[in-house]
Design an enzyme around this catalytic site. Structure first.
Site, PDB file in Angstrom:
ATOM      1  CE1 TYR A  63      -2.976  -3.046   0.208  1.00  0.00           C
ATOM      2  CE2 TYR A  63      -3.706  -2.339   2.362  1.00  0.00           C
ATOM      3  CZ  TYR A  63      -3.784  -3.214   1.300  1.00  0.00           C
ATOM      4  OH  TYR A  63      -4.697  -4.245   1.340  1.00  0.00           O
ATOM      5  CE  LYS A  95       1.089 -17.730  -2.260  1.00  0.00           C
ATOM      6  NZ  LYS A  95       0.263 -18.939  -2.102  1.00  0.00           N
ATOM      7  CG  ASP A 150      -2.202 -20.001  -0.074  1.00  0.00           C
ATOM      8  OD1 ASP A 150      -1.364 -19.829   0.831  1.00  0.00           O
ATOM      9  OD2 ASP A 150      -1.950 -20.654  -1.100  1.00  0.00           O
ATOM     10  CG  ASP A 160      -6.860  -4.401   4.202  1.00  0.00           C
ATOM     11  OD1 ASP A 160      -7.813  -4.301   5.000  1.00  0.00           O
ATOM     12  OD2 ASP A 160      -6.772  -3.739   3.148  1.00  0.00           O
ATOM     13  CG  ASP A 176     -12.382  -6.614   6.683  1.00  0.00           C
ATOM     14  OD1 ASP A 176     -11.905  -5.986   7.650  1.00  0.00           O
ATOM     15  OD2 ASP A 176     -13.100  -6.087   5.802  1.00  0.00           O
TER      16      ASP A 176
END
Ligand code: NAD
Length: 354
Positions: free
Chosen positions: A141, A188, A220, A244, A248
């Site tokens: 980001y 990852k 994942d 992020d 959620d």
């Protein structure tokens, strides 16, 4: 005397923050170190009054304070402003950046009384009690981004320095040390170079914390495990974008968004806020659930002021209120009595014996 800046902000922020303040004042009444509260304008309310979402006076006060308690920013009144001037873009992001708040902490706990409020099966979520720590000021980001012609394309850069990884991972270990001593680092590393550095640094930091059991998980798989067997997690630490998405996902384990507290930290300094927004659809109606903000105040006492006992007093009071079957509209089932925002505040104070 320690200073706390109070930023109710917009929408339901004006209703929920006063309830959290009442609770803070009640539990801190007998504390030797007093908290001094200073209220300031931020977000749409500040745009209307002063023309800026983050006025200089507000920013300066936040820089001087030990902690900040925020309601929420934004709402339809300001949606037609250019993106860069809207309350969230011009208020919240610059505030986080100016204060260097690099660590976002979200405790995810299922209150027994709310097990049926989750979309997942009771037996899957019954013992969920975890903390997700997300790096907040680096990664994809914040890296270089742009567009190119011929052929038209776009790019975003995922970059992390050794030091950025080290400080967030260290916080992960420290948090785990105070809990079940289990840290899961999510990356990852099978694909991304930044994740391979993340893993190397994590292994290096682990040497300082021999009492903490460290595991690594690909992002994942972590997404799958969070809905398959969420009880396995104690503390999760991960980079900005993975965090992020995973926060959620994890937030739904606990039922209503009206229950979720969060802290954004730079060392001991912290910005504490509910995970939800300004809920314009119910603003001004005394309907909002103030518990996420009240639980954010508990986090503030724990993380900035080291007042673990006081934090637990608040958390136990919230649990008692829920055990008694008291519910705001977002938590109530059909036919259940609905408490207003201020009645929920009264109920927590009563549970605290105040
Ligand atoms: P929201 O979280 O405000 O609301 C989503 C839904 O959840 C709504 O139906 C709302 O009524 C409900 N809800 C949220 N909090 C609740 C509570 N405490 N009690 C009961 N119900 C609650 O998200 P949104 O509608 O997408 O956004 C509304 C505004 O808030 C937008 O302007 C958005 O940009 C802003 N926002 C701000 C923040 C922040 O300040 N940190 C975070 C998210 C969204």
């Amino acid at each position: 005397m320690a200073k706390v800046v109070v930023l109710p902000g917009d929408g339901i922020g004006q209703e929920i923050v006063p309830q959290a303040l009442r609770v803070l004042q009640a539990v801190m009444a007998d504390n030797p170190v007093k908290l001094e509260y200073e209220e300031h304008l931020v977000g749409g309310a500040a745009i209307d009054a002063l023309g800026y979402a983050l006025p200089q006076e507000t920013l300066k006060a936040c820089q001087k304070a030990e902690a900040i308690l925020l309601g929420a920013m934004g709402g339809p009144e300001w949606d037609n402003l250019p993106a860069a001037e809207r309350p969230e873009m011009a208020g919240l992001l610059p505030l986080r950046k100016a204060l260097g708040l690099y660590a976002n902490i979200r405790p995810i706990r299922v209150f027994p009384a709310l097990i049926s409020a989750s979309t997942l099966k009771p037996e899957v979520i019954r013992n969920v009690d975890m903390v997700v720590i997300r790096e907040l000021t680096g990664g994809l980001y914040f890296g270089d981004k742009g567009r190119k012609d011929n052929p038209p394309s776009a790019f975003d850069t995922l970059i992390y320095s050794d030091e950025e990884i080290r400080r967030i991972v260290r916080l992960g270990f420290q948090t785990a040390q105070q809990r079940q001593k289990k840290l899961c680092s999510v990356d990852k590393a099978n694909v991304l170079e930044s994740s391979r550095l993340w893993r190397e640094v994590t292994l290096d930091v682990a040497k300082e914390f021999p009492d903490v059991e460290l595991t690594h998980m690909y992002v994942d798989n972590a997404a799958m495990q969070l809905v398959r067997y969420p009880e396995q997690f104690d503390v999760i630490v991960t980079e900005n974008m993975f965090g992020d998405i995973l926060t959620d996902l994890a937030s739904m384990l606990g039922g209503s968004i009206g229950m979720l507290a969060s802290a954004s930290l730079n060392g001991l300094k912290g910005l504490y806020e509910p995970a939800h927004g300004s809920a314009p659809d119910i603003a001004g109606k005394n309907l909002a659930n103030p518990l996420a903000t009240i639980l954010s105040a508990a986090l503030m006492l724990r993380s900035t002021f080291g007042l673990e006992e006081k934090a637990q007093l608040i958390e136990r009071a919230v649990e008692q209120v829920l055990d008694k079957g008291l519910r705001t509209a977002d938590l109530a089932k059909a036919g259940e009595r609905i408490l207003s925002t201020s009645e929920m505040g009264d109920a927590v104070l009563e549970a605290l014996g105040k």
